[in-house]
Design an enzyme around this catalytic site. Structure first.
Site: not given
Ligand code: FAD
Length: 375
Positions: A131-132, A157, A358, A361-362
């Site tokens: 994700g991130s 997605i 997208e 905040s972090e």
């Molecule tokens: C409703 C919805 C629609 C979406 N639509 C799309 C889409 O169309 N296409 C697509 O590709 N994706 C989509 N996403 C996915 C979205 O981009 C990801 O959920 C997002 O990038 C965060 O990834 P994660 O949920 O795996 O969280 P994680 O990456 O697991 O993060 C969990 C927490 O850890 C924190 N964290 C992670 N890494 C770090 C770091 N290095 N330093 C500090 N803090 C950190 C994050 O900020 C967060 O608070 C969608 C998500 C939602 C909820």
């Protein structure tokens, strides 16, 4: 320094406001309640020239400024943030194809997205475990004659149920980590491509969010977009622009929450007390600050100047204050902020995700700190 919108910017903002008032606002609560994807309204939005606004004219687009785009997304989000996010993602997909696509890809996909023939476009980057840290993605590609065979899974997605084209990031292995990633355009009818489970979300309930499965998915090599191994750069560039869209979406939600609070308090009380006035002043000031950050990032993008740091600031700030504003709106309305008497309850639920997708905040603060420490 000039704070005056151009005629084009005012016209597009007004067009979006008129469109939202007629086609979106009257139905938004019902779409949310029934989890109805507003396909007809999304198509009408394209027919009103509001999808893919920033695609250049020479690529078959409207050639509007990013400022106009931001203003249009704010207007749509005031009415329905599910509609706003669907249009924003399709617009990001169209802009990305216009920038990196071959002439054949541009001729094939841009007219269909901008006319509404394709209800939506999808941006398929996230995966379980990536994700991130999008550079950890693991959807794999093998080469077979003129085709590629894709295997893997994407998750969360947006608009996947209705997209005519998916921009998909895959690991082709030209290098380690972020270097071995290549982008392909996938169509819903492609062999071995499956649209999976729809998420049951807390907010944006009229926008669909799905997983995608690629099981020996066969796609012609001609659907490769951009250079092999350079796909991560494409994703990051697209997300820089996308963040202006998400920030605008969050601000549209916040502006509506302020309007609803103001209207409700004036309707139910003879005079607002001192504390209510203080809160309304603070909410409005923060929304104004967010608007300036968004328009600055959009202006820099229009000037073709670096805007990544400023878009990250706009996204982190706007989405966080929008959540604060919605929370305060619920508090000021009391019971009426917790049911369907006003739109505030829906706005509160819709707002949360803007701090997540997208780039959380972090992640925005990582982008900002990298940029300021490099200066
Ligand atoms: C409703 C919805 C629609 C979406 N639509 C799309 C889409 O169309 N296409 C697509 O590709 N994706 C989509 N996403 C996915 C979205 O981009 C990801 O959920 C997002 O990038 C965060 O990834 P994660 O949920 O795996 O969280 P994680 O990456 O697991 O993060 C969990 C927490 O850890 C924190 N964290 C992670 N890494 C770090 C770091 N290095 N330093 C500090 N803090 C950190 C994050 O900020 C967060 O608070 C969608 C998500 C939602 C909820």
């Amino acid at each position: 320094m000039n704070f005056q919108l151009t005629q084009e910017q005012q016209d597009i903002q007004q067009r979006a406001a008129n469109f939202a008032a007629e086609y979106v606002a009257p139905y938004a609560a019902e779409w949310d309640r029934d989890e109805t994807f507003p396909a007809d309204a999304i198509k009408a939005c394209a027919e009103h020239g509001l999808t893919g606004l920033t695609v250049p004219k020479e690529k078959g687009g409207h050639g509007a400024s990013s400022i106009s785009y931001a203003l249009a997304i704010m207007e749509l989000a005031k009415a329905c943030s599910s509609t706003a996010v669907t249009v924003a993602v399709s617009s990001m997909v169209a802009e990305t194809i216009s920038h990196y696509g071959t002439q054949e890809q541009i001729d094939k996909y841009i007219p269909k997205i901008l006319s509404g023939e394709y209800i939506a476009g999808s941006f398929a980057l996230s995966e379980p475990g990536a994700g991130s840290d999008a550079g950890a993605l693991n959807t794999k590609v093998q080469f077979e004659g003129d085709d590629v065979i894709i295997n893997g899974e994407k998750c969360w997605i947006s608009s996947g149920t209705h997209a005519g084209v998916f921009v998909v990031w895959t690991r082709t292995g030209e290098g380690e980590g972020t270097r071995g990633i290549t982008t392909y355009l996938v169509e819903p009818e492609d062999e071995g491509f499956h649209i999976g489970r729809k998420e049951d979300k807390m907010g944006l309930r009229a926008s669909t969010t799905v997983s995608l499965q690629f099981e020996d998915c066969r796609v012609p090599q001609s659907r490769k977009m951009g250079e092999s191994g350079r796909g991560f750069r494409i994703a990051m560039t697209a997300l820089d622009g996308g963040r202006i869209g998400v920030a605008s979406q969050a601000l549209g939600i916040a502006m509506r929450a302020i309007e609803e609070t103001h209207t409700y308090l004036k309707r139910t009380q003879d005079t607002l007390n001192g504390e209510q006035r203080q809160w309304l002043a603070e909410m409005t000031s923060k929304a104004s600050a967010a608007k300036l950050l968004i328009l600055r990032a959009a202006w820099l993008k229009d000037q073709k100047r670096p805007f990544s740091e400023k878009a990250a600031m706009a996204k982190a700030y706007s989405t966080e204050i929008a959540n604060e504003i919605c929370q305060r709106a619920v508090a000021l309305l009391g019971e009426a902020g917790c049911n369907e008497e006003t739109a505030v309850e829906r706005l509160f639920r819709d707002c949360k995700v803007t701090t997540i997708y997208e780039g959380t905040s972090e992640v925005q603060r990582i982008v900002i700190s990298r940029s300021i420490l490099r200066d």
